[in-house]
Structure formats: C-alpha cells, structure tokens
Design a protein around this motif. Structure first.
Motif, PDB file in Angstrom:
ATOM      1  N   THR A 148      43.934  25.536  38.720  1.00  0.00           N
ATOM      2  CA  THR A 148      45.367  24.693  38.460  1.00  0.00           C
ATOM      3  C   THR A 148      46.071  26.103  40.236  1.00  0.00           C
ATOM      4  O   THR A 148      46.056  26.808  40.234  1.00  0.00           O
ATOM      5  CB  THR A 148      45.559  25.139  37.366  1.00  0.00           C
ATOM      6  N   ASP A 149      47.094  25.674  40.571  1.00  0.00           N
ATOM      7  CA  ASP A 149      47.798  26.399  41.138  1.00  0.00           C
ATOM      8  C   ASP A 149      48.135  28.073  40.395  1.00  0.00           C
ATOM      9  O   ASP A 149      47.877  28.716  41.516  1.00  0.00           O
ATOM     10  CB  ASP A 149      49.032  25.954  41.576  1.00  0.00           C
ATOM     11  N   ALA A 150      48.208  28.416  39.531  1.00  0.00           N
ATOM     12  CA  ALA A 150      48.979  29.204  38.808  1.00  0.00           C
ATOM     13  C   ALA A 150      47.408  30.286  39.038  1.00  0.00           C
ATOM     14  O   ALA A 150      47.658  31.356  39.116  1.00  0.00           O
ATOM     15  CB  ALA A 150      49.053  29.578  37.242  1.00  0.00           C
ATOM     16  N   ASN A 151      46.187  30.044  38.595  1.00  0.00           N
ATOM     17  CA  ASN A 151      45.017  30.650  38.366  1.00  0.00           C
ATOM     18  C   ASN A 151      44.105  30.661  39.482  1.00  0.00           C
ATOM     19  O   ASN A 151      43.208  31.566  39.558  1.00  0.00           O
ATOM     20  CB  ASN A 151      44.198  30.142  36.913  1.00  0.00           C
ATOM     21  N   LEU A 152      44.429  30.052  40.751  1.00  0.00           N
ATOM     22  CA  LEU A 152      43.276  29.464  41.696  1.00  0.00           C
ATOM     23  C   LEU A 152      43.546  31.018  42.197  1.00  0.00           C
ATOM     24  O   LEU A 152      41.915  30.991  42.182  1.00  0.00           O
ATOM     25  CB  LEU A 152      44.180  28.688  42.791  1.00  0.00           C
ATOM     26  N   THR A 153      44.330  31.878  42.418  1.00  0.00           N
ATOM     27  CA  THR A 153      43.768  32.972  43.046  1.00  0.00           C
ATOM     28  C   THR A 153      43.249  34.162  42.450  1.00  0.00           C
ATOM     29  O   THR A 153      41.895  34.435  42.985  1.00  0.00           O
ATOM     30  CB  THR A 153      44.946  33.597  43.568  1.00  0.00           C
ATOM     31  N   LEU A 154      43.109  34.064  41.219  1.00  0.00           N
ATOM     32  CA  LEU A 154      42.585  34.612  40.361  1.00  0.00           C
ATOM     33  C   LEU A 154      41.140  34.549  40.341  1.00  0.00           C
ATOM     34  O   LEU A 154      40.430  34.933  40.667  1.00  0.00           O
ATOM     35  CB  LEU A 154      43.018  34.929  38.573  1.00  0.00           C
ATOM     36  N   ALA A 155      41.128  33.100  39.953  1.00  0.00           N
ATOM     37  CA  ALA A 155      39.336  32.268  40.623  1.00  0.00           C
ATOM     38  C   ALA A 155      38.842  33.041  41.127  1.00  0.00           C
ATOM     39  O   ALA A 155      37.502  32.909  41.190  1.00  0.00           O
ATOM     40  CB  ALA A 155      39.935  31.083  40.215  1.00  0.00           C
ATOM     41  N   ARG A 156      39.408  32.634  42.394  1.00  0.00           N
ATOM     42  CA  ARG A 156      39.381  33.360  43.453  1.00  0.00           C
ATOM     43  C   ARG A 156      38.406  34.986  44.044  1.00  0.00           C
ATOM     44  O   ARG A 156      36.921  34.493  44.216  1.00  0.00           O
ATOM     45  CB  ARG A 156      40.090  32.552  44.688  1.00  0.00           C
ATOM     46  N   ASP A 157      39.636  35.461  43.387  1.00  0.00           N
ATOM     47  CA  ASP A 157      38.911  37.240  43.781  1.00  0.00           C
ATOM     48  C   ASP A 157      37.855  37.505  42.561  1.00  0.00           C
ATOM     49  O   ASP A 157      37.213  37.378  43.285  1.00  0.00           O
ATOM     50  CB  ASP A 157      40.641  37.407  43.217  1.00  0.00           C
ATOM     51  N   TYR A 158      37.616  36.729  41.547  1.00  0.00           N
ATOM     52  CA  TYR A 158      36.672  37.092  41.144  1.00  0.00           C
ATOM     53  C   TYR A 158      34.836  36.282  40.733  1.00  0.00           C
ATOM     54  O   TYR A 158      34.545  36.997  41.206  1.00  0.00           O
ATOM     55  CB  TYR A 158      37.349  36.311  39.105  1.00  0.00           C
ATOM     56  N   GLY A 159      35.657  35.118  41.740  1.00  0.00           N
ATOM     57  CA  GLY A 159      34.316  34.728  41.510  1.00  0.00           C
ATOM     58  C   GLY A 159      33.527  34.730  43.190  1.00  0.00           C
ATOM     59  O   GLY A 159      32.859  34.764  42.915  1.00  0.00           O
ATOM     60  N   PHE A 160      34.819  34.637  43.835  1.00  0.00           N
ATOM     61  CA  PHE A 160      34.365  35.202  45.512  1.00  0.00           C
ATOM     62  C   PHE A 160      33.078  36.890  44.876  1.00  0.00           C
ATOM     63  O   PHE A 160      32.290  36.812  46.317  1.00  0.00           O
ATOM     64  CB  PHE A 160      35.094  34.934  46.053  1.00  0.00           C
ATOM     65  N   ILE A 161      33.538  37.519  44.470  1.00  0.00           N
ATOM     66  CA  ILE A 161      32.822  38.666  43.799  1.00  0.00           C
ATOM     67  C   ILE A 161      31.383  38.485  43.622  1.00  0.00           C
ATOM     68  O   ILE A 161      30.372  39.005  43.729  1.00  0.00           O
ATOM     69  CB  ILE A 161      33.439  39.829  43.306  1.00  0.00           C
ATOM     70  N   ILE A 162      31.764  37.666  41.954  1.00  0.00           N
ATOM     71  CA  ILE A 162      30.324  37.323  41.196  1.00  0.00           C
ATOM     72  C   ILE A 162      29.122  36.171  41.983  1.00  0.00           C
ATOM     73  O   ILE A 162      28.090  36.602  42.739  1.00  0.00           O
ATOM     74  CB  ILE A 162      30.824  36.317  40.063  1.00  0.00           C
ATOM     75  N   TYR A 163      30.022  35.539  43.060  1.00  0.00           N
ATOM     76  CA  TYR A 163      28.581  34.514  44.237  1.00  0.00           C
ATOM     77  C   TYR A 163      27.868  35.912  44.651  1.00  0.00           C
ATOM     78  O   TYR A 163      26.763  35.544  45.092  1.00  0.00           O
ATOM     79  CB  TYR A 163      29.573  34.181  44.445  1.00  0.00           C
ATOM     80  N   ALA A 164      28.090  37.091  44.958  1.00  0.00           N
ATOM     81  CA  ALA A 164      27.557  37.695  45.785  1.00  0.00           C
ATOM     82  C   ALA A 164      26.273  38.305  45.365  1.00  0.00           C
ATOM     83  O   ALA A 164      25.063  38.700  45.871  1.00  0.00           O
ATOM     84  CB  ALA A 164      28.250  39.286  46.539  1.00  0.00           C
ATOM     85  N   MET A 165      26.358  38.056  43.919  1.00  0.00           N
ATOM     86  CA  MET A 165      25.088  39.343  42.875  1.00  0.00           C
ATOM     87  C   MET A 165      24.795  38.159  42.423  1.00  0.00           C
ATOM     88  O   MET A 165      23.174  38.362  42.413  1.00  0.00           O
ATOM     89  CB  MET A 165      25.981  40.291  41.976  1.00  0.00           C
ATOM     90  N   ILE A 166      24.688  36.767  42.368  1.00  0.00           N
ATOM     91  CA  ILE A 166      24.069  35.814  41.777  1.00  0.00           C
ATOM     92  C   ILE A 166      22.515  35.463  42.250  1.00  0.00           C
ATOM     93  O   ILE A 166      21.697  35.492  41.396  1.00  0.00           O
ATOM     94  CB  ILE A 166      24.505  34.096  42.329  1.00  0.00           C
ATOM     95  N   PRO A 167      22.053  35.478  43.454  1.00  0.00           N
ATOM     96  CA  PRO A 167      20.632  35.820  44.039  1.00  0.00           C
ATOM     97  C   PRO A 167      19.708  36.641  43.726  1.00  0.00           C
ATOM     98  O   PRO A 167      18.954  36.245  41.987  1.00  0.00           O
ATOM     99  CB  PRO A 167      20.485  35.599  45.413  1.00  0.00           C
ATOM    100  N   PHE A 168      20.548  37.665  42.748  1.00  0.00           N
ATOM    101  CA  PHE A 168      19.767  39.050  42.047  1.00  0.00           C
ATOM    102  C   PHE A 168      20.090  38.917  40.358  1.00  0.00           C
ATOM    103  O   PHE A 168      19.202  39.261  39.960  1.00  0.00           O
ATOM    104  CB  PHE A 168      20.610  40.300  42.357  1.00  0.00           C
ATOM    105  N   ALA A 169      20.821  38.169  40.003  1.00  0.00           N
ATOM    106  CA  ALA A 169      21.252  37.746  38.630  1.00  0.00           C
ATOM    107  C   ALA A 169      20.502  37.011  38.787  1.00  0.00           C
ATOM    108  O   ALA A 169      19.613  37.022  37.366  1.00  0.00           O
ATOM    109  CB  ALA A 169      22.359  37.816  38.169  1.00  0.00           C
TER     110      ALA A 169
END
Length: 653
Positions: free
Chosen positions: A126-147
C-alpha cells in the motif's frame, strides 16, 4: 528387517515421542527466521513494518519452494540411488540441483529488482507500507540465490546421513538472526533495513556451513563435471521434488490472494488497508507454529504407522492414530484457550502500535485461530492416510482445507467486510474436518474388522541355480496364469504377490501401498504420485525384494518391472505377454464380471498405469519388443503359451 523390527514391538507411545519430537523441533526452527523478524520489526517499527514484511513473504516462499524442488528432489534421488546401490551419478544430481537452485535464485532476484514497486503493489503493498517493503525486500533479494542453495544443500546433507550437521547450520543462522535483529534495529538504528541485514547475514553463515560440508560428504564427491547440466538426471530430480514445490507454492497463492483482499476490503473499512494486512501477518506466524507441531507429530509417526500397517499389526496402528490425535488435540486445545483468553499477549509480542490495531488484531486472532484444533486434526489425518497407502484419499484431503479457504476468502467478505477474510478459516476448517471425519470413520471400521496378518510366513522358496524368467504382460492377457504354468512345468517357484509381501516386511511399508504402485490408482495425478518420495521408497523396497528373490535361484517373476530391476543379471530371460484387444476384454469380463465397456476401460487404465510406472523407474517404453527376448501372443491359450515359453527356455539352454 531386524534393524526396524523394534517399530513393531516397542511401546507406541515411546516410539512416537522418539520420532515426533525431533521432527517438531526441525519444523519450528525452519520458520524461526521470519517469526523473529516479525517480533523485532513489530516492536521496533510498528505494524506497518509487519505489513511490509508480509508483502515480501510470498516472494521468499517462491524461492523456498524452488529450493525444495531441487533439494528434496536431489535428496530423494540420493536415497533411492543408495538403496539400489547405483551411486555413480549421484554427484551429477547433486551438482545440477545446486546449480539450478542458484540460477532460480538469480531469476527471482532480477525479477524482484526489475519488478520494483509495481511488483510490490501487485502482491499487496500500500502507499503507507510501500517504502518499508522496498527497503526490506531490496536487501533480502540480494541473498536469495545463496539462501536457496543453502536450503537445497540442507536437504541433500540430511539425505547424505548428516541430519545433525544440517540442523546445526540452520541453528547457527537462526541464532545470528536473533542476535542481529535487536542490534541492527535498536542499537544501530537501521530500522527495517537492519532486520533485513540480520536475516541475510544469518542466511549467509548457514550457506557457508552447508557449502563446507561438500568437502566431506559421505556418498558423493563433486567436481566441475558435476555442474554440467544433465537433463536426464535433472528430470529425475525435478520429478521427485514436484510435491514439495506444489506444497510451498500453494502457500504463495493463499498469501497473495489474502494480501490483495485485505488491502481491498480494508481500504473501505475504518481500519484502512495496513492494519488488516499487518494483523494477518502476525496471526499467520502463530498459526504456522501450532500447525508445525501437528504436522511434526504426524510426520514423525509415519515410519511407525507404515511399518505396523505393513506388518498387519492393526491394533498398533489404531493405537498410534489415537495417540497422534490425542496429543494434537491436547496441544491445540491449550493453544486455543490461550488465544481466546489472552490474545493481547500474543499480539503485543509482535508489537503494539495503537489501540485500533490492537483491537482489530485481537478480534481477528480469536476468529482465525478459533478452530485451529480442526485444522491440525485434518492435516494429521491426511498424513496418516498417506502413510498407510490411501493416497486417493490423502491427496485431496491434504489440499481440501486450503482450497476451501480460498473460496470462503472470496465469498465471505462480500457480506462481512474485511473480517470475513478471517472468518473464512473456521468455515473452511469445519467443512474440511467433517469430510475428513467421514473418511476416518470408514477407515477405523476397516481397521477394527481386519484381523492381524500373519507376519512369520516364509515367502522365499528354495530353488536351484538356473535361468530367471521375468514376465511382463498386458492386462487381460493371462500373463500371471501363464507364469504359474511355466513355473509348474519347470519345477521352480513363481513369485507375484509374494514380492509385495517380502518388500513390505523388509521396508515396513504397507503391502497395499506397494501393491498400488503400478495399478490404476490415482489416475488423475499419476505422474505426480509416482514422483513422490514415499513411492520412490516403496520402489526401492520392491527392487530389493526382487533381487533377493533372484539371488535364491531359478524362478519365474511376474510383473513389477522385474525385467528392468534385474537388468544387470546375466541369467535372465525377459518375456512379454500380449493378446488382441477382443481376447483380453473377454478375459477381463470372465474374471471380474465386467461389462464389455467396463472391460475396455479397465484394460486402458491398467495398461496406461503399468506403462507410466515402467517409464517412471526405467525411462524406457513398456512393451517395446526390443526390450524382451521373447514376446508371446497368449490368444493361442494359456497352456499353449506356457509350453511355447518352456520350449524356448529348453532351446536357450
């Protein structure tokens, strides 16, 4: 057989504790990462942080499913190969699985970055949580291949005989995440990014520990050649991992649908879109913990149930079922009382951010988890049915509750608004448990009426050295009768059902389960059914029984793909018995009392099932004349066909 005999003699209560507790522990640890994040994010950032991590959750589950697709598939291939003593290509299966898991992770990472905000909004941001979701997700994405590689390796390490090592790797990562979350969020003041950094640090440490195991693996050694794509080996891995993939991706479907519905109906309520989304995330974590305990009890009981069912000790099977349901009910009732009496404690554990959020989350926790007892009992019964070979009931029952949940989640909010999404759970639980109750009552009646089977009966008959004759046959061609006649004429044993009995006694699997492997059971999901790990274990048990029979001396073996199983034996004559369609239909009508139309359908189903089974284990075409020394048209009569085969054997010497 002697090694597993204690499963049929030791007290079932002691056995259940011994097997179920480690299983429960393993399942709880596997979900710690996400739950720990939710607790610290909720307390450090608020409910919007929980909503944001809930948006990213389906993306991580897609990756989790793919890691199990390759990991559980490779683990099953490893186990089956060890059972068959065919270890030459294990390294290829492992290497290909690691490579494909890493590549799948790269695809998810790239898709996540390229999809950006549009992808996040699509799955519930949503508009309210989009920035938080992006901040969290864009870091999590980086480790997905190794995870993904770490999770794939964990499955392989367990199958390689080192479950404690795999558990240690998971515990190390979880411990780092638990310590790292408060440090990053509160001490370093990194907010939701800190939670993400703590998560990927724990995942990377687990990855390094699992990768280090490859240098000391027990049953395989990797080289550069192991990572060259081998599509034949990869096909086997993917077939055996399909069940795990579908299980995980069903979670994705439910989560995404609920996210979208919560945002849609929450937007037109006083709570807004973010409060329902955050509350759902928290409630699902509690749901996950309780459900994993129930599944752990049932999964731990599987080998005990299977052994006793296969041994015909139905009184012990009934006692096990009662204990499984009893302990599941006790745990679920305690949890239900706590959820209903003091829901605020559980909500505040994950953070308390305003009276409106607490009020909504508390109300919905009571609704959604009100019938968690029914959920767990239904899942336990489905796993129990699978363990005794009732796959036709187990497969639909295992997905029944989830399917109903989706349907009610779409319907109930139309009248009840956003809370209708939470009411969908008890509605689905009620119908699912009633349907399951119907199946279980019938099964209980069957078990109560069955006398204990004779387990001491010898199935191996003495013989002399000589030719082993395998007979494959079309349904209705009288192949079994012909095999018995040949054995009688040659004065050697004939094996048919005896193979199943021997495989059941050696493995502890149900005779009914092993017998159904190449019948017309589970037609709608035949390929998936044949690819499951449980079926592959049954195939391995059956292979061992066939080889043990062959090692006793000259004999006739009817069916069960014995011609392929004994492909390494030099003294084997492979015969395929066939007949014109009309002749076979008449035989089926006489044997089973079918009508002509029923006979045709029965033949088509049986032959298709036998062909699929043969293809699944051998990769070859069933009935291909090039795979047999002799093909016989049985329409000349069973006696004449048997004489023809005996004559061929005499000429062969």
């Amino acid at each position: 057989m002697q090694e597993s005999n204690y499963l049929g003699t030791e007290k079932v209560g002691s056995l259940l504790r011994k097997f179920a507790v480690p299983c429960i522990f393993s399942l709880i640890i596997s979900c710690l990462y996400n739950i720990v994040d939710q607790i610290f994010v909720g307390n450090g950032i608020g409910y919007l942080g929980n909503a944001a991590t809930g948006v990213i959750f389906p993306i991580t589950v897609v990756g989790w499913g793919l890691s199990l697709f390759f990991g559980d598939g490779a683990a099953a291939v490893l186990s089956v190969s060890l059972g068959r003593k065919e270890t030459q290509k294990i390294h290829k299966s492992v290497g290909n699985s690691i490579l494909c898991s890493f590549l799948a992770g790269l695809v998810i990472t790239v898709a996540g970055y390229l999809g950006g905000d549009h992808l996040l909004r699509l799955i519930g941001a949503t508009d309210a949580n989009l920035t938080l979701a992006r901040d969290y997700g864009f870091i999590i994405y980086a480790m997905i291949p190794f995870a993904l590689v770490q999770n794939t390796l964990a499955s392989i390490i367990r199958a390689d005989g080192s479950p404690r090592y795999a558990m240690g790797a998971m515990l190390a990562g979880a411990a780092i995440n638990i310590i790292g979350d408060p440090l990053a969020i509160f001490v370093l003041d990194l907010g939701i990014k800190g939670a993400a950094w703590a998560t990927i640090l724990g995942q990377f440490v687990s990855f390094l520990i699992c990768a280090a195991y490859l240098a000391k693996s027990k049953t395989f050694r990797l080289s550069l050649d192991s990572f060259h794509l081998d599509f034949i080996e990869l096909k086997h891995v993917m077939a055996l991992g399909t069940s795990s993939l579908l299980t995980q991706w069903s979670i994705v479907v439910i989560t995404v649908i609920n996210n979208i519905l919560l945002v849609r109906y929450g937007s037109v309520s006083v709570f807004g879109p973010d409060i329902p989304l955050a509350a759902f995330v928290v409630i699902m974590k509690l749901f996950q913990i309780v459900l994993n305990i129930g599944i752990g009890i049932a999964a731990g009981a599987q080998p005990i149930v299977g052994y006793n069912y296969g041994a015909g000790q139905y009184d012990r099977v009934r006692e096990l079922l009662k204990l499984m349901l009893k302990w599941t009910a006790i745990i679920c009732l305690i949890c239900t009382v706590l959820f209903e009496a003091v829901p605020q404690i559980f909500i505040r554990l994950f953070g308390s951010d305003g009276e409106l959020y607490t009020q909504f989350a508390t109300q919905c926790l009571r609704i959604y988890l009100s019938l968690i007892l029914f959920t767990c009992v239904q899942k336990v019964c489905a796993i129990f049915l699978q363990s005794i070979g009732h796959a036709r009931a187990a497969v639909p029952l295992s997905v029944l509750r989830d399917a109903l949940l989706i349907v009610f989640s779409l319907i109930l909010p139309l009248r009840l608004g956003v809370t209708g999404i939470f009411w969908a759970a008890p509605a689905a639980d009620t119908i699912a448990v009633l349907v399951t109750f119907f199946f279980m009552v019938r099964l209980w009646s069957e078990l109560s009426q069955r006398p204990a089977e004779e387990t001491g009966m010898a199935v191996l008959q003495p013989s002399r050295a000589g030719i082993i004759l395998t007979i494959s046959r079309e349904h209705g061609s009288a192949g079994k009768q012909i095999g018995q006649l040949v054995a009688e004429k040659m004065g050697i044993p004939c094996y048919y059902k005896e193979m199943i009995a021997l495989a059941a006694k050696e493995s502890g699997l149900s005779k009914e389960f092993i017998s159904s492997l190449n019948t017309n059971e589970n037609m709608a999901m035949r390929e998936l059914y044949l690819s499951t790990e449980a079926v592959q274990q049954a195939v391995t048990a059956q292979d061992k029984a066939i080889k043990r029979i062959a090692n006793t001396g000259s004999c006739v073996i009817v069916g069960r793909a014995a011609d392929y199983v004994l492909r390494g034996y030099e003294n084997v004559v492979r015969v395929f018995v066939y007949a014109p369609a009309g002749y076979r239909v008449q035989n089926v009508m006489k044997m089973y009392g079918d009508t002509q139309e029923q006979g045709k359908k029965s033949i088509a189903r049986s032959d298709a099932a036998r062909a699929a089974y043969y293809k699944s284990i051998s990769g070859r075409e069933w009935g291909d004349p090039h795979g047999y020394e002799l093909c016989v048209d049985s329409s000349i009569g069973a006696e004449a066909a048997a004489s023809l085969i005996c004559e061929y054997m005499r000429h062969r010497g």
